[in-house]
Design a protein around this motif. Structure first.
Motif, mmCIF file in Angstrom:
data_model
loop_
_atom_site.group_PDB
_atom_site.id
_atom_site.type_symbol
_atom_site.label_atom_id
_atom_site.label_comp_id
_atom_site.label_asym_id
_atom_site.label_seq_id
_atom_site.Cartn_x
_atom_site.Cartn_y
_atom_site.Cartn_z
ATOM 1 N N MET A 1 40.163 8.567 -42.321
ATOM 2 C CA MET A 1 40.378 7.783 -43.540
ATOM 3 C C MET A 1 39.066 7.581 -44.300
ATOM 4 S SD MET A 1 42.935 4.967 -41.837
ATOM 5 C CE MET A 1 42.631 3.796 -43.164
ATOM 6 N N LEU A 2 37.990 7.315 -43.563
ATOM 7 C CA LEU A 2 36.702 7.080 -44.227
ATOM 8 C C LEU A 2 36.161 8.356 -44.855
ATOM 9 C CD1 LEU A 2 34.891 4.642 -41.773
ATOM 10 C CD2 LEU A 2 35.675 4.167 -44.094
ATOM 11 N N TYR B 1 40.763 6.400 -38.010
ATOM 12 C CA TYR B 1 39.962 5.603 -38.952
ATOM 13 C C TYR B 1 38.836 6.441 -39.565
ATOM 14 C CZ TYR B 1 42.185 1.157 -37.731
ATOM 15 O OH TYR B 1 43.076 0.123 -37.564
ATOM 16 N N ASN C 1 34.796 4.204 -49.191
ATOM 17 C CA ASN C 1 34.752 2.766 -49.502
ATOM 18 C C ASN C 1 35.986 2.018 -48.994
ATOM 19 O OD1 ASN C 1 32.299 3.066 -50.959
ATOM 20 N ND2 ASN C 1 33.437 3.797 -52.740
ATOM 21 N N ASN C 2 36.756 2.653 -48.127
ATOM 22 C CA ASN C 2 37.967 2.020 -47.602
ATOM 23 C C ASN C 2 37.579 0.919 -46.623
ATOM 24 O OD1 ASN C 2 40.399 1.481 -46.022
ATOM 25 N ND2 ASN C 2 41.249 3.294 -47.013
ATOM 26 N N VAL D 1 39.495 -1.255 -45.074
ATOM 27 C CA VAL D 1 40.395 -1.347 -43.914
ATOM 28 C C VAL D 1 39.947 -0.380 -42.830
ATOM 29 C CG1 VAL D 1 42.765 -1.030 -43.129
ATOM 30 C CG2 VAL D 1 42.314 -2.109 -45.340
ATOM 31 N N ALA D 2 39.617 0.848 -43.229
ATOM 32 C CA ALA D 2 39.183 1.851 -42.254
ATOM 33 C C ALA D 2 37.844 1.467 -41.629
ATOM 34 C CB ALA D 2 39.079 3.213 -42.923
ATOM 35 N N THR E 1 46.923 8.223 -46.865
ATOM 36 C CA THR E 1 45.994 7.253 -46.300
ATOM 37 C C THR E 1 46.734 6.018 -45.803
ATOM 38 O OG1 THR E 1 44.243 8.026 -47.777
ATOM 39 C CG2 THR E 1 43.964 5.848 -46.802
ATOM 40 N N ASP F 1 38.044 8.457 -48.069
ATOM 41 C CA ASP F 1 37.689 7.349 -48.955
ATOM 42 C C ASP F 1 36.581 6.536 -48.298
ATOM 43 O OD1 ASP F 1 37.513 5.318 -50.759
ATOM 44 O OD2 ASP F 1 39.477 4.422 -50.332
ATOM 45 N N GLN G 1 46.509 9.255 -51.382
ATOM 46 C CA GLN G 1 46.516 7.806 -51.156
ATOM 47 C C GLN G 1 47.732 7.379 -50.337
ATOM 48 O OE1 GLN G 1 46.279 6.238 -55.115
ATOM 49 N NE2 GLN G 1 44.056 6.598 -55.289
ATOM 50 N N VAL H 1 46.678 4.526 -41.979
ATOM 51 C CA VAL H 1 46.381 3.126 -41.625
ATOM 52 C C VAL H 1 47.378 2.629 -40.594
ATOM 53 C CG1 VAL H 1 46.342 0.769 -42.488
ATOM 54 C CG2 VAL H 1 45.210 2.580 -43.789
#
Length: 577
Positions: free
Chosen positions: A234-235, A231, A240-241, A243-244, A205, A238, A202, A209
């Motif tokens: 990151m997805l 990006y 469900n991110n 922001v990404a 991550t 995660d 995390q 970002v």
């Protein structure tokens, strides 16, 4: 009744009346009496005539059954004591319909994997209900132990899948049912370790970002360190991110704008590359359908111009207008075709044919002793096909041939070679040089067999053969090995393709295009490889791997852009959800 006469009877000749005698003392023993008659013993007739009779049984003198009652009492006491001491075991032997029903339903729930719950139908609840009905029931206790082991196995599977909360919950249930143990302790330690790693992920991550937002602000959208790739990374970590996801939408919109601008500027190369980048990052981007339509229209226009350039180039090549001034040479037409489509295989093959022709002319100039003309021709060929095996062999021959003056220009059909030109004396090598050449040739042969044709630099078969020829430009083994590399590469291509190793097959095809540019067989090999990439794309699309399918389709499109399957699969990939 007695037959005795009364001694006082007056008249003995009179009839004697029967009398019963003294019936009051029947039970009293009587002394044997004699009536004066002879004694006769009468035996019972128990046998049949002719068979001797058994002697009469004697009547027991007294009652011998008095011991039976005490024995029966002792046995009854022993049975009662045994039943009292083994009442649990006996209770388990007695039929219990309710208990058996609960145990049966508990076993079914265990086999179905319904281990725990709150509705009374789970294996744990039912086995616990059986324990409540009969606390010392072995089947119920063993069932709870099996539930604990199943909980432990499911917790381990949840951990491997990355579902840490579920793994922790099931591990706690397993500990409760099994009372702990080394397996439970090990699983708890692994869950704690995974939670710690997740925490560090995390933190990573958060760093991604910042990097992605900075790359987006700088307009750096593409590439492994671009905003889109960051990006997307990151997805993947995660899904469900938010922001990404939002950042990737911004990258997609920016790429769509860039593609439209490139199409408007008639820069189809940049436009096509941008569209493919967008498709790889966001297969469902709303701008893709319009961009694909514009891409198809532009490609159709380009295909017309491309076909014209390729045809004119081949016409000029057959007419012998290979290089020279003006725009009507094979070289100029093939270069124009590459300007329209930089990845066009036919245009690259055309340039390879030009390089081959120049190399042949250079070899003729070397034979004629015109090293100056040979050098010029080989320099032109090297600009088109720098890794050509024939070019390298001709260059080695040229370097080992001392200049003997200018001769008639090579390639002029009307010129005649000067018969007075004598071949140069062979170069005399020292023993050390000869040994070095032999070692280089041996290493080159091993590298070629291993598949190291063009890489790694300095240790590839191509480089090792060339290094040997630098020392001895006329070494027959090195020359033959160098010029045989295309044949060996083609064999390795076929082997890799049959093994399904498309990456290696692509590398071998690239090696072949460098070593033997312009070879006619390469077109068929390219079509076969394109079909294999399309087959892989079909499988990836069927399994839901749209990104992988798009990448495989792109590899096939570069090899055979006009193949009908390429267009069909591209349309299906775009329309699939």
């Amino acid at each position: 009744m007695s037959g005795r006469r009364d001694q006082h009877e007056a008249d003995p000749h009179r009839r004697t009346e029967p009398t019963l005698g003294d019936i009051d003392h029947l039970d009293s023993p009587r002394a044997p009496s004699s009536d004066g008659l002879p004694q006769v013993n009468v035996e019972a007739r128990t046998g049949r005539p002719g068979i001797p009779s058994q002697p009469p049984r004697k009547k027991p003198a007294g009652n011998k059954r008095g011991w039976l009652l005490p024995v029966l009492l002792l046995v009854l006491i022993a049975v009662i004591a045994t039943a009292w001491l083994n009442q649990g075991w006996l209770r388990g032997k007695l039929p219990n319909t309710e208990l058996n029903d609960v145990l049966s339903r508990a076993q079914q729930a265990l086999q179905a994997g319904h281990l725990d719950g709150q509705d009374g139908t789970s294996a744990r609840e039912l086995f616990q209900a059986a324990v409540a009905l009969q606390p010392d029931n072995d089947r119920a206790a063993d069932g709870l132990r099996q539930v604990g082991q199943a909980e432990l196995a499911q917790a381990d599977a949840a951990l491997q899948a990355g579902h840490l909360d579920q793994a922790a919950q099931q591990a706690a249930s397993a500990r409760d049912l099994l009372g702990g143990g080394t397996d439970v302790d090990r699983l708890d330690a692994q869950i704690a370790q995974a939670r710690a790693a997740q925490g560090s992920s995390q933190v990573k991550t958060v760093d991604l970002v910042d990097q992605a937002q900075q790359a987006l602000a700088d307009g750096k959208l593409e590439g492994p360190h671009g905003a889109g790739a960051l990006y997307k990374q990151m997805l993947q970590a995660d899904p469900n991110n938010a922001v990404a996801a939002h950042g990737l939408d911004q990258v997609g919109d920016a790429l769509a704008v860039q593609a439209h601008k490139a199409f408007d500027a008639n820069d189809s190369t940049t436009a096509n590359a941008t569209v493919e980048e967008l498709a790889a990052l966001q297969p469902n981007n709303g701008a893709l359908p319009a961009l694909r339509a514009q891409q198809a229209q532009t490609r159709k226009q380009d295909d017309g111009a491309l076909d014209a350039e390729l045809k004119q180039g081949m016409d000029a090549f057959r007419a012998g207008r290979i290089v020279g001034q003006g725009d009507d040479t094979a070289l100029s037409h093939f270069k124009a075709a590459l300007a329209i489509d930089p990845d066009n295989a036919d245009a690259r093959a055309g340039l390879g044919k030009v390089a081959q022709a120049l190399t042949v002319q250079a070899s003729a100039a070397i034979d004629a002793g015109d090293t100056g003309q040979a050098t010029q021709l080989l320099d032109q060929a090297a600009a088109l096909a720098p890794k050509s095996a024939d070019l390298a062999a001709a260059r080695a021959r040229l370097n080992s041939t001392p200049a003997q003056g200018a001769a008639s220009p090579a390639g002029d059909p009307n010129s005649q070679a000067d018969d007075s030109v004598q071949p140069s004396a062979p170069v005399v090598l020292s023993p050390q040089q000869s040994a070095t050449v032999a070692r280089l040739v041996q290493r080159a042969q091993v590298a070629a067999a291993r598949g190291d044709i063009m890489l790694p630099p300095g240790n590839s078969a191509y480089d090792l053969y060339r290094n040997a020829l630098v020392i001895d430009g006329s070494n027959a083994v090195a020359l033959q090995g160098l010029q045989a590399l295309p044949v060996q590469v083609e064999k390795q291509f076929n082997q890799a393709l049959s093994n399904g190793n498309l990456g290696q097959a692509s590398d071998m095809l690239q090696n072949l295009s460098e070593l033997a540019p312009g070879e006619a067989s390469q077109s068929a090999l390219s079509d076969r490889l394109a079909s294999a990439w399309l087959d892989q794309a079909e499988q990836q699309l069927s399994s839901g791997d749209r990104i992988g399918a798009a990448q495989s389709l792109d590899r096939a499109r570069k090899l055979s852009p006009n193949q009908p399957r390429v267009l069909d699969l591209a349309a299906r990939l775009q329309s699939s959800p």
